[in-house]
Design a protein around this motif. Structure first.
Motif, short mmCIF file in Angstrom:
data_model
loop_
_atom_site.label_atom_id
_atom_site.label_comp_id
_atom_site.label_asym_id
_atom_site.label_seq_id
_atom_site.Cartn_x
_atom_site.Cartn_y
_atom_site.Cartn_z
N ALA A 1 0.83 -1.21 0.00
CA ALA A 1 0.00 0.00 0.00
C ALA A 1 0.86 1.26 0.00
O ALA A 1 0.63 2.20 -0.78
N LEU A 2 1.87 1.28 0.86
CA LEU A 2 2.76 2.44 0.92
C LEU A 2 3.52 2.63 -0.39
O LEU A 2 3.74 3.77 -0.83
N TYR A 3 3.90 1.53 -1.01
CA TYR A 3 4.63 1.62 -2.28
C TYR A 3 3.74 2.21 -3.37
O TYR A 3 4.17 3.08 -4.14
N LEU A 4 2.49 1.77 -3.44
CA LEU A 4 1.56 2.33 -4.44
C LEU A 4 1.30 3.81 -4.18
O LEU A 4 1.25 4.61 -5.13
N ILE A 5 1.13 4.18 -2.93
CA ILE A 5 0.90 5.59 -2.59
C ILE A 5 2.11 6.43 -2.97
O ILE A 5 1.99 7.53 -3.53
N TYR A 6 3.31 5.90 -2.69
CA TYR A 6 4.54 6.60 -3.06
C TYR A 6 4.62 6.82 -4.57
O TYR A 6 4.92 7.92 -5.05
N LEU A 7 4.31 5.76 -5.35
CA LEU A 7 4.35 5.89 -6.80
C LEU A 7 3.32 6.89 -7.30
O LEU A 7 3.58 7.67 -8.22
N GLY A 8 2.13 6.88 -6.68
CA GLY A 8 1.09 7.81 -7.09
C GLY A 8 1.46 9.25 -6.82
O GLY A 8 1.29 10.12 -7.69
N GLN B 1 13.33 1.01 -14.14
CA GLN B 1 12.59 1.41 -12.95
C GLN B 1 11.11 1.06 -13.08
O GLN B 1 10.48 0.58 -12.14
N LEU B 2 10.56 1.30 -14.27
CA LEU B 2 9.15 0.98 -14.51
C LEU B 2 8.90 -0.53 -14.39
O LEU B 2 7.89 -0.96 -13.83
N PHE B 3 9.83 -1.31 -14.91
CA PHE B 3 9.72 -2.77 -14.79
C PHE B 3 9.72 -3.19 -13.33
O PHE B 3 8.87 -3.98 -12.90
N LEU B 4 10.68 -2.66 -12.56
CA LEU B 4 10.78 -3.03 -11.15
C LEU B 4 9.58 -2.54 -10.35
O LEU B 4 9.12 -3.22 -9.42
N GLN B 5 9.06 -1.37 -10.70
CA GLN B 5 7.89 -0.87 -10.00
C GLN B 5 6.68 -1.77 -10.23
O GLN B 5 5.93 -2.09 -9.30
N GLY B 6 6.48 -2.19 -11.49
CA GLY B 6 5.41 -3.13 -11.78
C GLY B 6 5.60 -4.44 -11.04
O GLY B 6 4.64 -5.03 -10.50
N PHE B 7 6.84 -4.91 -11.01
CA PHE B 7 7.18 -6.17 -10.33
C PHE B 7 6.82 -6.09 -8.84
O PHE B 7 6.14 -6.98 -8.31
N TRP B 8 7.24 -5.02 -8.18
CA TRP B 8 7.02 -4.93 -6.74
C TRP B 8 5.56 -4.68 -6.38
O TRP B 8 5.10 -5.13 -5.32
N THR B 9 4.82 -3.96 -7.23
CA THR B 9 3.40 -3.77 -6.93
C THR B 9 2.66 -5.10 -6.95
O THR B 9 1.68 -5.28 -6.21
N ASN B 10 3.12 -6.04 -7.76
CA ASN B 10 2.49 -7.35 -7.80
C ASN B 10 2.96 -8.24 -6.66
O ASN B 10 2.15 -8.87 -5.96
N VAL B 11 4.26 -8.29 -6.43
CA VAL B 11 4.83 -9.16 -5.39
C VAL B 11 4.35 -8.73 -4.00
O VAL B 11 4.12 -9.58 -3.13
N LEU B 12 4.18 -7.43 -3.79
CA LEU B 12 3.80 -6.92 -2.48
C LEU B 12 2.29 -6.82 -2.29
O LEU B 12 1.83 -6.14 -1.37
N ASN B 13 1.54 -7.49 -3.15
CA ASN B 13 0.08 -7.48 -3.02
C ASN B 13 -0.36 -8.81 -2.39
O ASN B 13 -0.35 -9.85 -3.05
N PRO B 14 -0.76 -8.81 -1.12
CA PRO B 14 -1.12 -10.07 -0.46
C PRO B 14 -2.37 -10.71 -1.06
O PRO B 14 -2.58 -11.91 -0.93
N LYS B 15 -3.19 -9.91 -1.74
CA LYS B 15 -4.37 -10.46 -2.39
C LYS B 15 -3.97 -11.42 -3.52
O LYS B 15 -4.67 -12.40 -3.79
N VAL B 16 -2.85 -11.13 -4.17
CA VAL B 16 -2.36 -12.03 -5.21
C VAL B 16 -1.90 -13.34 -4.58
O VAL B 16 -2.14 -14.43 -5.13
N VAL B 17 -1.26 -13.25 -3.42
CA VAL B 17 -0.84 -14.46 -2.69
C VAL B 17 -2.05 -15.32 -2.39
O VAL B 17 -2.05 -16.54 -2.63
N VAL C 1 -2.75 6.32 -5.70
CA VAL C 1 -2.91 6.55 -4.26
C VAL C 1 -4.19 5.87 -3.77
O VAL C 1 -4.20 5.23 -2.70
N GLY C 2 -5.27 5.96 -4.56
CA GLY C 2 -6.52 5.30 -4.20
C GLY C 2 -6.36 3.78 -4.11
O GLY C 2 -6.89 3.14 -3.19
N LEU C 3 -5.61 3.21 -5.06
CA LEU C 3 -5.35 1.76 -5.02
C LEU C 3 -4.57 1.40 -3.76
O LEU C 3 -4.83 0.36 -3.14
N GLY C 4 -3.61 2.25 -3.41
CA GLY C 4 -2.82 1.98 -2.20
C GLY C 4 -3.68 2.02 -0.94
O GLY C 4 -3.55 1.15 -0.07
#
Length: 216
Positions: free
Chosen positions: A81-88, A119-135, A205-208
């Protein structure tokens, strides 16, 4: 095959999941609209690579362990959540800075562009990996298509994951192609582009915030 059952239903379910709007779709479309086709493409590839991590973790039981831990779920939820808010926030306020950072050296511009794509690749990667809903999705969805009696559970999960990722890549590329058309039409209008950045940044930010308030 490898203990996989009801494979046609799996393919149909993955197709329906892909075409149903979700956080990953919103992220890819947002990047494509705000920053163009290249940004959308790298974001999509980053997200799909994140799915590779989840597939491997699911195949070897790591996802189940993580899903069973309330503490781990909470930590990953707030990190994502914090990562998405930071990116937003970064995207929403990036336009003014960009207008003051023009450079004339072509080689330097190329190096910066390559760095930006990484950077864009890594940002997309981490938004997915850090989403517990995907887990939770992987640990609840995939086992339905793996026979409990098979001796090749890991291979079955990896195979299903490969199919899931391949179908997701095709769908994500289609999303990028469609959404980036907006940027191509409006690319020559800096004022519109600035507002697009702000709108998409606000959406991130809303997604976060939505992820931060998610429950198991």
């Amino acid at each position: 095959m490898f203990g996989i059952v009801h494979f046609p239903f799996f393919v149909a379910a993955v197709f329906l999941l892909n075409v149903t709007p979700g956080p990953d779709t919103a992220y890819i479309v947002g990047r494509s609209v705000a920053q163009g086709r290249g940004a959308g493409l790298m974001s999509a590839l980053g997200i799909c690579t994140g799915c590779c991590v989840h597939t491997i973790a699911c195949a070897f039981g790591l996802t189940a362990v993580l899903a069973a831990s309330a503490t781990a779920f909470t930590v990953i939820k707030f990190a994502g959540a914090l990562y998405l808010i930071y990116l937003g926030v970064r995207l929403a306020f990036s336009s003014a800075g960009k207008s003051q950072q023009a450079r004339s050296d072509a080689a330097q511009d190329a190096a910066l562009a390559a760095k930006s794509l990484r950077q864009l690749f890594l940002q997309g990667f981490w938004t997915n990996v850090l989403n517990p809903k995907v887990v939770l999705f992987f640990v609840s969805f995939f086992p339905q298509f793996v026979s409990s009696e098979t001796e090749h559970k890991a291979l079955a999960f990896l195979t299903l994951g490969g199919v899931f990722i391949a179908m997701s890549v095709v769908w994500c590329l289609f999303l990028v192609w469609v959404a980036s058309g907006v940027t191509r039409r409006l690319g020559g209008k800096p004022g519109v582009k600035k507002w697009l950045d702000r709108v998409v940044g606000s959406a991130f930010v809303g997604l976060g915030l939505k992820l931060a308030t998610a429950t198991r």
